[in-house]
Design an enzyme around this catalytic site. Structure first.
Site, PDB file in Angstrom:
ATOM      1  CD  GLU A 180      -3.251   1.001   1.739  1.00  0.00           C
ATOM      2  OE1 GLU A 180      -4.046   1.966   1.687  1.00  0.00           O
ATOM      3  OE2 GLU A 180      -3.526  -0.087   2.262  1.00  0.00           O
ATOM      4  CB  THR A 181       4.081   2.116   1.632  1.00  0.00           C
ATOM      5  OG1 THR A 181       3.592   1.932   2.964  1.00  0.00           O
ATOM      6  CG2 THR A 181       5.057   3.280   1.611  1.00  0.00           C
TER       7      THR A 181
END
Length: 162
Positions: A75-76
């Site tokens: 997700e980062t």
């Protein structure tokens, strides 16, 4: 482990955010959670975002890389790509994350590479492939972000989180 490397951004991107008083290194870092987990972003552009994370400290009780840790890395990286694609007038907000875990990792670093699947005006979707040090696929993830207009006060909130 909490040290942030400096990501190299195109000068146009640096100038765009500097005009808003936003520190790109802080904005496009892994954030507090990613820092705690040792996430390091090493390359960032709308076309490709690369980052690493140590397995040590991010394992489940069996000593394998925790699936949630892979999700944080994915997700980062996908969010950074979506934010760079959207530009400074929009914020990228994750709305769907799917992770398929292929094999376990017990030590070393894992590396994630995020590449776009779709880059539109209101959504961006990235595929993130996470591999171990022997270049074996550990996880494949897909992240879709909503690209919403920046609202008054968003810049202040971003600066306040640093």
């Amino acid at each position: 482990m909490g040290e942030q490397q400096h990501v190299k951004f195109p000068q146009q991107v640096i100038d765009e955010y500097a005009a808003l008083g936003v520190d790109l290194q802080a904005l496009f870092s892994a954030g507090h959670l990613g820092t705690r987990m040792g996430v390091q972003i090493t390359e960032a552009s709308p076309e490709r975002v690369v980052g690493t994370m140590p397995v040590e400290g991010n394992t489940q009780p069996y000593g394998l890389l925790h699936g949630g840790a892979s999700a944080v890395l994915a997700e980062t990286l996908g969010s950074v790509g979506a934010m760079l694609h959207a530009g400074s007038s929009k914020l990228a907000v994750g709305v769907d994350l799917n992770c398929t875990h292929h094999r376990g990792a017990r030590s070393g670093l894992v590396t994630g590479v995020a590449t776009p699947v779709h880059r539109g005006r209101t959504t961006a979707t990235y595929e993130i492939v996470i591999s171990d040090e022997e270049d074996r696929r550990v996880c494949t993830a897909r992240l879709t972000c909503l690209l919403r207009d920046v609202n008054p006060g968003d810049g202040e909130r971003l600066r306040a989180t640093r």
